[in-house]
Design a protein around this motif. Structure first.
Motif, short mmCIF file in Angstrom:
data_model
loop_
_atom_site.label_atom_id
_atom_site.label_comp_id
_atom_site.label_asym_id
_atom_site.label_seq_id
_atom_site.Cartn_x
_atom_site.Cartn_y
_atom_site.Cartn_z
N GLU A 122 27.26 -13.53 11.26
CA GLU A 122 26.81 -14.73 10.55
C GLU A 122 25.29 -14.74 10.43
O GLU A 122 24.74 -15.06 9.36
CB GLU A 122 27.29 -15.98 11.28
N ARG A 130 34.55 -19.50 9.29
CA ARG A 130 33.84 -20.50 10.07
C ARG A 130 34.45 -20.53 11.47
O ARG A 130 35.67 -20.42 11.63
CB ARG A 130 33.96 -21.87 9.41
N ILE A 147 35.99 -27.72 11.51
CA ILE A 147 36.23 -26.58 10.61
C ILE A 147 37.21 -26.95 9.51
O ILE A 147 37.04 -26.58 8.35
CB ILE A 147 36.75 -25.37 11.43
#
Length: 425
Positions: A122, A130, A147
């Motif tokens: 990331e 995510r 999320i």
């Protein structure tokens, strides 16, 4: 085991291992093998030159044992094909053979810890689901709500999709987190909660040399639908268009660069969602469950030999012959019962010969593929020049096996289960 084909030029220290091929390659290249493990299996004794019975959790004691065994000799390499021992291998390599190629400690840690993998990728701007790290049920539920459902709950380390579950609500998240008790006790603390990426999944095998990554195989992976992910099989060719294949190659290059993997192999899981590829897992090892043999068949590159040559600083062998089509089908069952089948011995030799493995004997009980006591009971691997040839080859195997499940009523789970592969690689 035959004597080395060339004069012995050094010693390779191996941490664990069960496969004759792992040791045989080292000796064929002209090196002695010293095997360290807590309990050396009897069947490994003929494959090694010396062995040391020692637990591998005390890294300092392992280093001292190697020094005692080798004296003033510096090991040509420290090598393992066992995923939990990769961090130890990297540490000992830098300590006892500084400057040698191979997997370094940072790259090993980046790949072993799924939370760390995602954090590094990331930060590098690479596509991952995510995610969040949760150390309690409440934190897991809060992460899932942030999320957005569905989410996947999984341990930070481990392999084979054990403990991995897709959840569509709070109660399922709590149940999935609670089921990870053994992982949280014995592995890295906390569980990973991540976005579920809906789309086709691919298993990608690579060889990286001097920072340049070569895709050896890309298999389209088939699994059961959520909530659990039991492997149903793999296909080659994978069905990706040329543009997507080029995009995937670049993604793997960038991913392994970011993780610091410069001279090693990898087995990476990638999904193609509506917004493009996402990296799901990066494993600094060869795949399991016969995918390594499939990779050899479709690429002509033996990953066991390739990584051994890599860590020894040797040139890679030229690729061997390759097949055009390959299929790996897991042996799973829809209903519980007692399994019956006939013995099957494949005809022929070489890379086109079918592979048939059953990890249960006739008369033993089986469970459905989604059952925690079920999953994968074996595999069929076939090769050919077309998809039609694969169909015929697999049908021939299944007719010869004549697999049947009978006496399903009143079945109790087997008291123990020693199968190596229950789920994904």
């Amino acid at each position: 085991m035959p004597e080395p084909s060339t004069p012995v030029t050094g010693t390779v220290v191996m941490l664990g291992g069960r496969s004759e091929r792992e040791f045989g390659v080292v000796r064929e290249l002209g090196y002695r093998v010293v095997l360290l493990d807590e309990r050396i299996p009897w069947h490994c004794m003929p494959w090694v030159d010396a062995h040391v019975d020692i637990g591998l959790d005390d890294w300092g004691a392992v280093a001292d044992a190697i020094r005692d065994e080798l004296g003033d000799e510096r090991p040509a390499a420290v090598l393992t094909h066992t995923e939990p021992r990769l961090p130890l291998m990297a540490h000992l390599g830098s300590l006892l053979s500084p400057g040698s190629p191979g997997l370094d400690a940072e790259a090993a840690a980046n790949c072993r810890d799924k939370w760390r993998t995602r954090t590094v990728l990331e930060a590098a701007g690479l596509p991952v689901p995510r995610f969040a790290l949760a150390t309690s049920e409440d934190e897991a539920v809060a992460a899932a709500s942030h999320i957005g459902y569905p989410v996947v709950v999984k341990p930070r380390d481990g392999a084979g999709a054990f403990g991995v579950r897709c959840c569509i609500g709070e109660s399922e998240v709590r149940e999935a987190f609670g089921a990870l008790g053994g992982f949280l006790r014995d592995g890295l603390p906390g569980a990973l909660v991540e976005e579920y990426v809906d789309g086709p999944e691919f298993a990608v095998q690579t060889l990286t040399r001097g920072g340049t990554t070569q895709l050896l195989s890309v298999f389209r992976q088939r699994t059961t639908p959520p909530p659990v992910f039991v492997e149903l099989g793999y296909e080659h060719p994978c069905g990706l268009a040329a543009a997507h294949h080029e995009e995937l190659a670049q993604l793997l290059q960038d991913t392994l660069d970011a993780l610091g993997l410069r001279d090693w192999i990898s087995h990476t899981q990638v999904r193609l969602g509506t917004d493009g590829f996402r990296v799901i897992e990066v494993n600094a090892r060869r795949p399991g469950g016969r995918l390594v043999e499939m990779t050899t068949a479709v690429s002509g590159v033996d990953m066991v030999e390739a990584v051994t040559r890599q860590v020894l600083g040797l040139e890679q062998a030229p690729p061997g012959p390759a097949v055009a089509f390959a299929r790996y089908t897991s042996i799973v069952f829809d209903e519980p019962g007692t399994v019956l089948y006939d013995e099957f011995v494949p005809d022929g030799e070489g890379p086109g010969r079918p592979v048939v493995e059953l990890e249960i004997a006739p008369g033993e009980t089986v469970r459905p593929k989604e059952d925690p006591q079920g999953g994968v009971y074996g595999r069929i691997v076939v090769y050919g020049g077309s998809a039609e040839e694969l169909d015929r080859a697999e049908q021939d195997v299944r007719r010869a096996l004549d697999l049947q499940v009978v006496f399903g009523d009143g079945l109790d789970p087997a008291p123990s289960d020693s199968r190596e592969f229950k789920s994904c690689c």
